[in-house]
Design a protein around this motif. Structure first.
Motif, PDB file in Angstrom:
ATOM      1  N   LYS A   1       0.832  -1.196   0.000  1.00 31.04           N
ATOM      2  CA  LYS A   1       0.000   0.000   0.000  1.00 31.04           C
ATOM      3  C   LYS A   1       0.874   1.256   0.000  1.00 31.04           C
ATOM      4  O   LYS A   1       0.581   2.230  -0.685  1.00 31.04           O
ATOM      5  N   ALA A   2       1.960   1.217   0.750  1.00 32.14           N
ATOM      6  CA  ALA A   2       2.858   2.369   0.818  1.00 32.14           C
ATOM      7  C   ALA A   2       3.487   2.675  -0.530  1.00 32.14           C
ATOM      8  O   ALA A   2       3.590   3.843  -0.922  1.00 32.14           O
ATOM      9  N   ILE A   3       3.881   1.671  -1.258  1.00 30.84           N
ATOM     10  CA  ILE A   3       4.551   1.931  -2.541  1.00 30.84           C
ATOM     11  C   ILE A   3       3.569   2.029  -3.703  1.00 30.84           C
ATOM     12  O   ILE A   3       3.966   2.370  -4.814  1.00 30.84           O
ATOM     13  N   ALA A   4       2.286   1.749  -3.468  1.00 30.75           N
ATOM     14  CA  ALA A   4       1.295   1.799  -4.541  1.00 30.75           C
ATOM     15  C   ALA A   4       0.939   3.229  -4.942  1.00 30.75           C
ATOM     16  O   ALA A   4       0.397   3.449  -6.013  1.00 30.75           O
ATOM     17  N   ASP A   5       1.252   4.200  -4.125  1.00 31.82           N
ATOM     18  CA  ASP A   5       0.976   5.598  -4.451  1.00 31.82           C
ATOM     19  C   ASP A   5       2.008   6.102  -5.460  1.00 31.82           C
ATOM     20  O   ASP A   5       3.213   5.879  -5.272  1.00 31.82           O
ATOM     21  N   PRO A   6       1.583   6.774  -6.529  1.00 33.92           N
ATOM     22  CA  PRO A   6       2.541   7.227  -7.550  1.00 33.92           C
ATOM     23  C   PRO A   6       3.644   8.141  -7.017  1.00 33.92           C
ATOM     24  O   PRO A   6       4.800   8.015  -7.434  1.00 33.92           O
ATOM     25  N   VAL A   7       3.318   9.029  -6.105  1.00 34.72           N
ATOM     26  CA  VAL A   7       4.342   9.922  -5.546  1.00 34.72           C
ATOM     27  C   VAL A   7       5.351   9.119  -4.733  1.00 34.72           C
ATOM     28  O   VAL A   7       6.566   9.289  -4.877  1.00 34.72           O
ATOM     29  N   ARG A   8       4.868   8.201  -3.910  1.00 34.34           N
ATOM     30  CA  ARG A   8       5.779   7.408  -3.086  1.00 34.34           C
ATOM     31  C   ARG A   8       6.616   6.459  -3.937  1.00 34.34           C
ATOM     32  O   ARG A   8       7.804   6.254  -3.664  1.00 34.34           O
ATOM     33  N   LEU A   9       6.021   5.894  -4.971  1.00 31.47           N
ATOM     34  CA  LEU A   9       6.780   5.023  -5.861  1.00 31.47           C
ATOM     35  C   LEU A   9       7.886   5.816  -6.554  1.00 31.47           C
ATOM     36  O   LEU A   9       9.022   5.354  -6.670  1.00 31.47           O
TER      37      LEU A   9
ATOM     38  N   LEU B   1       6.544   5.818   3.737  1.00 25.38           N
ATOM     39  CA  LEU B   1       7.520   4.825   3.271  1.00 25.38           C
ATOM     40  C   LEU B   1       8.408   4.346   4.422  1.00 25.38           C
ATOM     41  O   LEU B   1       8.717   3.159   4.520  1.00 25.38           O
ATOM     42  N   ARG B   2       8.809   5.267   5.280  1.00 20.36           N
ATOM     43  CA  ARG B   2       9.667   4.909   6.415  1.00 20.36           C
ATOM     44  C   ARG B   2       8.920   4.011   7.402  1.00 20.36           C
ATOM     45  O   ARG B   2       9.450   2.999   7.864  1.00 20.36           O
ATOM     46  N   GLU B   3       7.681   4.358   7.717  1.00 18.92           N
ATOM     47  CA  GLU B   3       6.898   3.554   8.666  1.00 18.92           C
ATOM     48  C   GLU B   3       6.570   2.167   8.110  1.00 18.92           C
ATOM     49  O   GLU B   3       6.400   1.226   8.874  1.00 18.92           O
ATOM     50  N   ALA B   4       6.513   2.044   6.793  1.00 21.55           N
ATOM     51  CA  ALA B   4       6.272   0.739   6.172  1.00 21.55           C
ATOM     52  C   ALA B   4       7.551  -0.086   6.098  1.00 21.55           C
ATOM     53  O   ALA B   4       7.512  -1.251   5.723  1.00 21.55           O
ATOM     54  N   GLY B   5       8.688   0.528   6.449  1.00 23.08           N
ATOM     55  CA  GLY B   5       9.956  -0.198   6.466  1.00 23.08           C
ATOM     56  C   GLY B   5      10.661  -0.265   5.125  1.00 23.08           C
ATOM     57  O   GLY B   5      11.608  -1.018   4.965  1.00 23.08           O
ATOM     58  N   VAL B   6      10.217   0.528   4.164  1.00 22.80           N
ATOM     59  CA  VAL B   6      10.802   0.494   2.830  1.00 22.80           C
ATOM     60  C   VAL B   6      12.063   1.348   2.751  1.00 22.80           C
ATOM     61  O   VAL B   6      13.004   1.008   2.042  1.00 22.80           O
ATOM     62  N   ILE B   7      12.074   2.458   3.477  1.00 26.45           N
ATOM     63  CA  ILE B   7      13.244   3.333   3.506  1.00 26.45           C
ATOM     64  C   ILE B   7      13.636   3.595   4.953  1.00 26.45           C
ATOM     65  O   ILE B   7      12.855   3.358   5.872  1.00 26.45           O
ATOM     66  N   ALA B   8      14.853   4.064   5.125  1.00 27.76           N
ATOM     67  CA  ALA B   8      15.342   4.467   6.444  1.00 27.76           C
ATOM     68  C   ALA B   8      15.857   5.896   6.301  1.00 27.76           C
ATOM     69  O   ALA B   8      16.333   6.294   5.237  1.00 27.76           O
ATOM     70  N   GLY B   9      15.748   6.649   7.373  1.00 30.07           N
ATOM     71  CA  GLY B   9      16.214   8.024   7.353  1.00 30.07           C
ATOM     72  C   GLY B   9      17.224   8.273   8.450  1.00 30.07           C
ATOM     73  O   GLY B   9      17.171   7.653   9.516  1.00 30.07           O
ATOM     74  N   GLU B  10      18.161   9.178   8.154  1.00 32.68           N
ATOM     75  CA  GLU B  10      19.177   9.549   9.132  1.00 32.68           C
ATOM     76  C   GLU B  10      19.326  11.067   9.118  1.00 32.68           C
ATOM     77  O   GLU B  10      19.577  11.657   8.070  1.00 32.68           O
ATOM     78  N   ARG B  11      19.152  11.665  10.284  1.00 38.49           N
ATOM     79  CA  ARG B  11      19.290  13.119  10.394  1.00 38.49           C
ATOM     80  C   ARG B  11      20.765  13.491  10.442  1.00 38.49           C
ATOM     81  O   ARG B  11      21.542  12.912  11.202  1.00 38.49           O
ATOM     82  N   ARG B  12      21.120  14.458   9.605  1.00 34.55           N
ATOM     83  CA  ARG B  12      22.467  15.022   9.597  1.00 34.55           C
ATOM     84  C   ARG B  12      22.320  16.531   9.613  1.00 34.55           C
ATOM     85  O   ARG B  12      22.005  17.139   8.587  1.00 34.55           O
ATOM     86  N   GLY B  13      22.518  17.103  10.770  1.00 29.62           N
ATOM     87  CA  GLY B  13      22.295  18.535  10.911  1.00 29.62           C
ATOM     88  C   GLY B  13      20.810  18.828  10.788  1.00 29.62           C
ATOM     89  O   GLY B  13      19.993  18.240  11.479  1.00 29.62           O
ATOM     90  N   THR B  14      20.453  19.722   9.871  1.00 28.13           N
ATOM     91  CA  THR B  14      19.045  20.074   9.706  1.00 28.13           C
ATOM     92  C   THR B  14      18.337  19.230   8.661  1.00 28.13           C
ATOM     93  O   THR B  14      17.130  19.329   8.490  1.00 28.13           O
ATOM     94  N   TRP B  15      19.072  18.381   7.933  1.00 31.99           N
ATOM     95  CA  TRP B  15      18.484  17.590   6.852  1.00 31.99           C
ATOM     96  C   TRP B  15      18.394  16.115   7.220  1.00 31.99           C
ATOM     97  O   TRP B  15      19.177  15.611   8.024  1.00 31.99           O
ATOM     98  N   ILE B  16      17.455  15.448   6.586  1.00 30.44           N
ATOM     99  CA  ILE B  16      17.328  13.997   6.743  1.00 30.44           C
ATOM    100  C   ILE B  16      17.707  13.352   5.417  1.00 30.44           C
ATOM    101  O   ILE B  16      17.240  13.768   4.357  1.00 30.44           O
ATOM    102  N   TYR B  17      18.563  12.359   5.494  1.00 28.05           N
ATOM    103  CA  TYR B  17      18.999  11.605   4.322  1.00 28.05           C
ATOM    104  C   TYR B  17      18.301  10.251   4.339  1.00 28.05           C
ATOM    105  O   TYR B  17      18.285   9.565   5.363  1.00 28.05           O
ATOM    106  N   TYR B  18      17.721   9.898   3.204  1.00 29.35           N
ATOM    107  CA  TYR B  18      16.972   8.655   3.088  1.00 29.35           C
ATOM    108  C   TYR B  18      17.698   7.664   2.198  1.00 29.35           C
ATOM    109  O   TYR B  18      18.348   8.035   1.237  1.00 29.35           O
TER     110      TYR B  18
END
Length: 125
Positions: free
Chosen positions: A35-43, A80-97
């Protein structure tokens, strides 16, 4: 007119797609990911992250690819993150996925069909 095999004879040519049926719990987990990846924006976000140099992308690099607000992009990334498809890491003010390869491998294993079954013509029926 093509010759059809009787149902009993077709079994060797139609291997099961899965080794075993999904459990109720597993089907709920996988449905959440699908369901998380079925959305065109998320895909598209997933593909942008996966194809980015180094395998990760800053949220600041993703927002320009869409005609959407920053908070909307952040919402899609959160799904996407909550579905476990991506992971994020904060570096300063930005998050890298980055894409979680194990999540995609699991989906691939589920969706990957076995080798093409033999057809009646190929076996001389």
């Amino acid at each position: 007119m093509s010759k059809q095999l009787p149902v009993a004879d077709a079994a060797p040519y139609c291997p099961p797609l899965l080794r075993e049926p999904l459990s109720e719990v597993r089907s709920v987990e996988l449905a959440r990911v699908l369901k998380a990846i079925a959305d065109p924006v998320r895909l598209r976000l997933l593909s942008l992250i996966a194809s980015h140099a180094g395998g990760e992308a800053c949220v600041c690099e993703l927002t320009g690819a869409f005609d959407l607000t920053g908070p909307t992009i952040s919402h899609h990334l959160k799904v996407l993150r909550e579905a476990g498809v991506i992971a994020g890491e904060r570096r300063g003010t930005w998050i890298y996925y980055r894409v979680r390869p194990e999540a995609l491998a699991e989906l691939s294993a589920l969706l990957l069909a076995p080798a093409e079954p033999a057809t009646a013509e190929a076996v001389g029926a």
